[in-house]
Design an enzyme around this catalytic site. Structure first.
Site, PDB file in Angstrom:
ATOM      1  CB  SER A  21      -0.941  -0.085   1.130  1.00 51.23           C
ATOM      2  OG  SER A  21      -1.734   1.304   1.267  1.00 51.23           O
ATOM      3  NE  ARG A  22       2.745   2.917  -5.245  1.00 49.32           N
ATOM      4  CZ  ARG A  22       3.558   2.984  -6.529  1.00 49.32           C
ATOM      5  NH1 ARG A  22       3.684   4.119  -6.979  1.00 49.32           N
ATOM      6  NH2 ARG A  22       3.693   1.728  -7.116  1.00 49.32           N
ATOM      7  CB  SER A  23      -2.624   4.529   2.148  1.00 48.62           C
ATOM      8  OG  SER A  23      -3.437   4.418   1.107  1.00 48.62           O
ATOM      9  CE  LYS A  72     -10.889  -0.782  -1.911  1.00 49.30           C
ATOM     10  NZ  LYS A  72     -10.782   0.073  -3.021  1.00 49.30           N
ATOM     11  CG  ASN A  93     -12.410   4.291  -0.037  1.00 53.37           C
ATOM     12  OD1 ASN A  93     -13.097   4.901   0.350  1.00 53.37           O
ATOM     13  ND2 ASN A  93     -11.443   4.766  -0.739  1.00 53.37           N
ATOM     14  CG  ASP A 108     -12.046   3.550  -4.211  1.00 51.63           C
ATOM     15  OD1 ASP A 108     -10.759   4.120  -3.862  1.00 51.63           O
ATOM     16  OD2 ASP A 108     -12.253   2.520  -3.844  1.00 51.63           O
ATOM     17  N   GLY A 132     -14.565  -3.386 -17.505  1.00 48.90           N
ATOM     18  CA  GLY A 132     -14.402  -4.175 -16.274  1.00 48.90           C
ATOM     19  C   GLY A 132     -15.860  -3.951 -15.515  1.00 48.90           C
ATOM     20  N   GLY A 134     -15.718  -5.069 -11.777  1.00 46.50           N
ATOM     21  CA  GLY A 134     -15.311  -5.391 -10.492  1.00 46.50           C
ATOM     22  C   GLY A 134     -15.774  -4.272  -9.480  1.00 46.50           C
ATOM     23  N   GLY A 135     -15.336  -4.520  -8.326  1.00 43.24           N
ATOM     24  CA  GLY A 135     -15.361  -3.500  -7.453  1.00 43.24           C
ATOM     25  C   GLY A 135     -15.046  -1.932  -7.785  1.00 43.24           C
ATOM     26  CB  ILE A 219      -8.049   2.815 -11.983  1.00 42.90           C
ATOM     27  CG1 ILE A 219      -8.274   1.321 -12.086  1.00 42.90           C
ATOM     28  CG2 ILE A 219      -9.245   3.308 -12.487  1.00 42.90           C
ATOM     29  CD1 ILE A 219      -9.128   0.526 -11.084  1.00 42.90           C
TER      30      ILE A 219
HETATM   31  P1  ATR Z   1     -11.748  -5.184  -8.541  1.00 47.49           P
HETATM   32  O1  ATR Z   1     -12.744  -5.306  -7.372  1.00 47.49           O
HETATM   33  O2  ATR Z   1     -10.337  -4.462  -7.988  1.00 47.49           O
HETATM   34  O3  ATR Z   1     -12.189  -4.073  -9.513  1.00 47.49           O
HETATM   35  P2  ATR Z   1     -12.078  -7.760  -9.750  1.00 47.49           P
HETATM   36  O4  ATR Z   1     -13.499  -7.983  -8.870  1.00 47.49           O
HETATM   37  O5  ATR Z   1     -11.388  -8.953  -9.683  1.00 47.49           O
HETATM   38  O6  ATR Z   1     -11.187  -6.605  -9.011  1.00 47.49           O
HETATM   39  O7  ATR Z   1     -12.150  -7.288 -11.184  1.00 47.49           O
HETATM   40  C1  ATR Z   1     -11.265  -7.293 -12.173  1.00 47.49           C
HETATM   41  C2  ATR Z   1     -11.702  -6.920 -13.411  1.00 47.49           C
HETATM   42  O8  ATR Z   1     -10.846  -7.255 -14.325  1.00 47.49           O
HETATM   43  C3  ATR Z   1     -12.910  -7.836 -13.894  1.00 47.49           C
HETATM   44  O9  ATR Z   1     -13.768  -6.971 -14.669  1.00 47.49           O
HETATM   45  C4  ATR Z   1     -12.394  -8.779 -14.740  1.00 47.49           C
HETATM   46  O10 ATR Z   1     -13.032  -9.424 -15.640  1.00 47.49           O
HETATM   47  P3  ATR Z   1     -13.888 -10.707 -15.392  1.00 47.49           P
HETATM   48  O11 ATR Z   1     -15.241 -10.385 -14.623  1.00 47.49           O
HETATM   49  O12 ATR Z   1     -14.164 -11.233 -16.825  1.00 47.49           O
HETATM   50  O13 ATR Z   1     -13.063 -11.609 -14.502  1.00 47.49           O
HETATM   51  C5  ATR Z   1     -11.291  -8.041 -15.248  1.00 47.49           C
HETATM   52  N1  ATR Z   1     -10.136  -8.677 -15.869  1.00 47.49           N
HETATM   53  C6  ATR Z   1      -9.124  -9.582 -15.344  1.00 47.49           C
HETATM   54  N2  ATR Z   1      -8.297  -9.960 -16.054  1.00 47.49           N
HETATM   55  C7  ATR Z   1      -8.815 -10.222 -17.294  1.00 47.49           C
HETATM   56  C8  ATR Z   1      -8.256 -10.399 -18.529  1.00 47.49           C
HETATM   57  N3  ATR Z   1      -7.205 -11.167 -18.870  1.00 47.49           N
HETATM   58  N4  ATR Z   1      -9.282  -9.835 -19.688  1.00 47.49           N
HETATM   59  C9  ATR Z   1     -10.204  -9.329 -19.529  1.00 47.49           C
HETATM   60  N5  ATR Z   1     -10.591  -8.788 -18.185  1.00 47.49           N
HETATM   61  C10 ATR Z   1      -9.918  -9.101 -17.129  1.00 47.49           C
END
Ligand code: ATR
Length: 274
Positions: A21-23, A72, A93, A108, A132, A134-135, A219
């Site tokens: 962490s860089r925080s 989180k 966060n 965030d 993407g 994810g979170g 990001i």
């Molecule tokens: P965070 O909460 O940090 O955003 P996460 O929930 O693991 O992390 O989400 C990572 C994102 O990167 C997801 O959208 C993931 O796509 P999937 O839902 O299909 O897993 C995306 N991601 C990770 N590796 C990938 C890859 N090789 N190609 C395309 N998308 C990828």
């Protein structure tokens, strides 16, 4: 040399692991700059210990904490109250310990928007494509909607994009295979995946269909210039790097714990980038 007194204010960052962490660097830079009697420390807490540790740290006198991966969502659950953005993001966060209980925030999205604005970009100037689901995508998407932006999610796993869009109406979805051809319709492209980070493959994203005014934000901040941002630059598009988001997301927590709204200045940028 800064000396702590017996009434020093305490805050920290918890994650598992937390050593990357860089925080601590960010907050201790500000504590020094504003000559505040306080400290900010890394707190490695195992996932199975999270729920019991947080109230204990509040009782031990901490003013609050930052929360990073993988805590989180668990942080959201330990809060007595959460702000609107945290509620929409389903994740917290930043924890602020108050006499009335544990307050949760999600800064965030705020950090992302503050960084965009610092680059002179209006988040609501046109449709936004978010890579993407994810979170990170959720937090940024929620904040962009609050700022009036029209957002679309595209994700390798289509079901996750659909679930996220359903959670954040009226967000739209786009098939992952369409992300390059559809680019012409967007004003802002944001990578929220981990692709392009050190030790990760680069994101496959051809920008041939981008309009000349497309802004490309990432990001990922290690490296500072990701392959995506390098491609954007080569095409004469405006890149927005990820480190600024990290610096700006720290501002509200510091202000709540230490009573000073800190400035994101160039010296901080250099220290955290190093
Ligand atoms: P965070 O909460 O940090 O955003 P996460 O929930 O693991 O992390 O989400 C990572 C994102 O990167 C997801 O959208 C993931 O796509 P999937 O839902 O299909 O897993 C995306 N991601 C990770 N590796 C990938 C890859 N090789 N190609 C395309 N998308 C990828």
């Amino acid at each position: 040399m800064k000396l702590l007194s017996g009434s020093a204010r305490l805050a920290g960052v918890t994650g598992w692991p937390v050593s990357h962490s860089r925080s601590p660097r960010i907050h201790n830079y500000w504590l020094n700059r504003y000559e505040i009697d306080g400290a900010y420390v890394p707190l490695p807490i195992r996932p199975e210990d999270f729920t019991t540790s947080i109230p204990a740290l509040a009782k031990a006198g901490f003013a609050g904490l930052n929360v990073t991966i993988p805590h989180k969502e668990a942080a959201f659950a330990v809060c007595d109250r959460v702000d609107e953005t945290a509620h929409r993001a389903g994740a917290v966060n930043t924890l602020v310990f108050t006499p009335q209980g544990i307050e949760g925030r999600n800064t965030d999205g705020y950090g992302f928007l503050a960084n965009l604005r610092r680059h002179g970009v209006n988040p609501a100037s046109g449709p936004v494509l978010i890579l993407g689901a994810g979170g990170a995508a959720r937090g940024i998407g929620a904040a962009l909607q609050e700022a009036g932006a029209e957002i679309t999610f595209t994700n390798r796993t289509a079901e996750r994009a659909a679930a996220l869009a359903a959670a954040l109406p009226p967000a739209k979805i786009l098939a992952w295979e369409q992300r390059e051809a559809a680019l012409t319709d967007y004003a802002l492209l944001i990578n929220t995946t981990s692709l392009g980070m050190v030790h990760q493959p680069a994101l496959e994203m051809n920008l041939d269909h981008a309009s000349s005014t497309l802004v490309v934000a990432d990001i990922v901040f290690s490296p500072l210039e990701t392959p995506l941002l390098a491609t954007a630059k080569q095409r004469g598009l405006r890149p927005v790097e990820g480190l600024g988001m990290l610096l700006h997301q720290a501002v509200p927590g510091f202000a709540a714990w230490f009573g000073v709204t800190p400035e994101v200045d160039d010296a901080l940028y250099q220290i955290v980038a190093a």
